[in-house]
Design an enzyme around this catalytic site. Structure first.
Site, PDB file in Angstrom:
ATOM      1  CB  THR A 236      96.120  19.450  29.818  1.00 38.07           C
ATOM      2  OG1 THR A 236      97.469  19.600  30.253  1.00 38.07           O
ATOM      3  CG2 THR A 236      95.271  18.862  30.932  1.00 38.07           C
ATOM      4  CB  CYS A 324      83.918  29.672   8.737  1.00 33.31           C
ATOM      5  SG  CYS A 324      83.360  28.019   9.084  1.00 33.31           S
TER       6      CYS A 324
END
Ligand code: PLP
Length: 382
Positions: A236, A324
């Site tokens: 979605t 990261c």
């Protein structure tokens, strides 16, 4: 003292205008963009408008070439996995300073019959395209070269690389997460088949990005799910985030040409002061085209981590290596790829500015740096 945020390649503050445009979709306009009723249609319209805004930022010929994803990492992974799925096992050529999102995805293919080859960088920051120029038509599955590097800011000649790939029938993916919105970047001019972008690097929300897929390139989806995004990315749609990405893309496109030179002038001023105050400081990629906001500086004899901590105590926020991999003390592979020694790489600090960075902030950082660098082990002026 207010904080000075110089870590904009890790992420940026959301623009107030972007947030304003997102709010209705977080509150009242909550319809599922796949629903056929009025609420669904309102969300669908918002998603399609954002798709047009992202397509315009990237110079895509058609909005349908834009597939929304959860960000740069997903886009890079979908591109690499997708390219491997449609091309027979063979060689994959990667820029040696590629982001881990591309590297890790490509490394997973090694067990599936693909071989990875790195296109090396020179110490100046230039990429060596020799291996690519020598490739015979069709003799590689895909080439991945980022449009701009997140750590030292080098802008790579992707239009030339795109032309080389096109002439040889090889898929070309470019990670434009740092380039889009900061320097001119146009997928058609570059000749990219696939390009990754992410909203949070351009004052948009986190957790949303896009993969440009050139019309005619048919990749299987990484997430098939319920067939959203015309079957190219299930799940979605995160309507509010997508709306924010559209707004951030529009603002980046409107402001890039006027703001870029101002940001570059502040970055250059910072570098000038570092050169004056810290003998032996080395600025990576100094001689090549770079992002206007990025400066990666190696402080001789010092630990970048120690400089980061000392600056943090002063309320100045910078980074070492890529965000990261922060927390580990391994030298940054991208800086090592420039031919840096492990000591030079470990002594490197990245300053990344934004449209919000002020002259006064640059002055304060420049004034503090020589002492901070000395305390961190950098020899002082002779
Ligand atoms: N590619 C580059 C060049 C980046 O700088 C980043 C983020 O640091 C990514 C990919 C990953 O993007 P995201 O944080 O949206 O997953």
């Amino acid at each position: 003292m207010p904080e000075i945020y110089l870590d904009n390649n890790a992420t940026t503050r959301i623009d107030p205008e972007v947030l304003e445009e997102m709010l209705p979709y977080l509150r009242d306009a909550f319809g599922n963009a796949s629903s056929v009723h009025a609420a669904g249609r309102r969300s669908r319209r918002a998603v399609e408008e954002a798709r047009e805004q992202v397509a315009e930022l990237l110079g895509a010929s058609e909005p349908d070439e834009i597939v929304f994803t959860s960000g740069g990492t997903e886009s890079d992974t979908a591109a690499v996995e997708g390219a491997a799925a449609v091309r027979a096992p063979g060689r994959i050529l990667l820029c040696a300073a590629e982001h881990p999102a591309v590297v890790r995805a490509a490394e997973r293919l090694e067990g599936r019959g693909f071989t990875l080859e790195r296109l090396p960088l020179c110490r100046s920051g230039e990429i060596d395209l020799g291996a690519l120029e020598e490739l015979r038509a069709g003799s590689a599955a895909c080439v991945c070269v980022m449009a701009a590097n997140n750590e030292f800011g080098g802008v790579f000649p992707v239009a030339r690389i795109g032309a080389l790939c096109r002439a040889r029938g090889i898929l070309f993916h470019t990670d434009a997460v740092q380039a889009a919105g900061k320097v001119p970047f146009d997928v058609v001019r570059v000749g990219a088949d696939l390009a990754s972008v992410s909203a949070h690097k351009i004052h948009g929300p986190k957790g949303v990005g896009a993969l440009y897929v050139r019309k005619g390139v048919d990749l299987p989806p990484l997430l098939p799910g319920g067939g959203q995004e015309r079957g190219r990315r299930g799940g979605t749609e995160n309507v509010a985030a997508i709306v924010g990405f559209g707004a951030a893309s529009r603002l980046a496109r409107q402001r890039r040409d006027s703001e870029g030179p101002l940001i570059a002038a502040r970055r250059n001023r910072l570098e000038e002061r570092i050169r004056q105050g810290i003998p032996g400081a080395l600025i990576w990629g100094e001689g090549v085209e770079r992002l206007p906001n990025t400066s990666a500086v190696s402080f001789p004899g010092a630990s970048g981590q120690s400089i980061l901590i000392r600056l943090d105590l002063e309320g100045i926020l910078v980074s070492v290596g890529s965000a990261c991999s922060s927390g580990t003390l391994a030298p940054s592979p991208a800086i090592l790829a420039l031919g840096a020694s492990p000591e030079e790489a470990l002594g490197t600090v990245r300053f990344s500015l934004s449209r919000e960075t002020t002259d006064a902030e640059i002055e304060r950082v420049a004034a503090l740096l020589p002492d901070v660098a000395r305390q961190a082990g950098c020899p002082g002026p002779a």
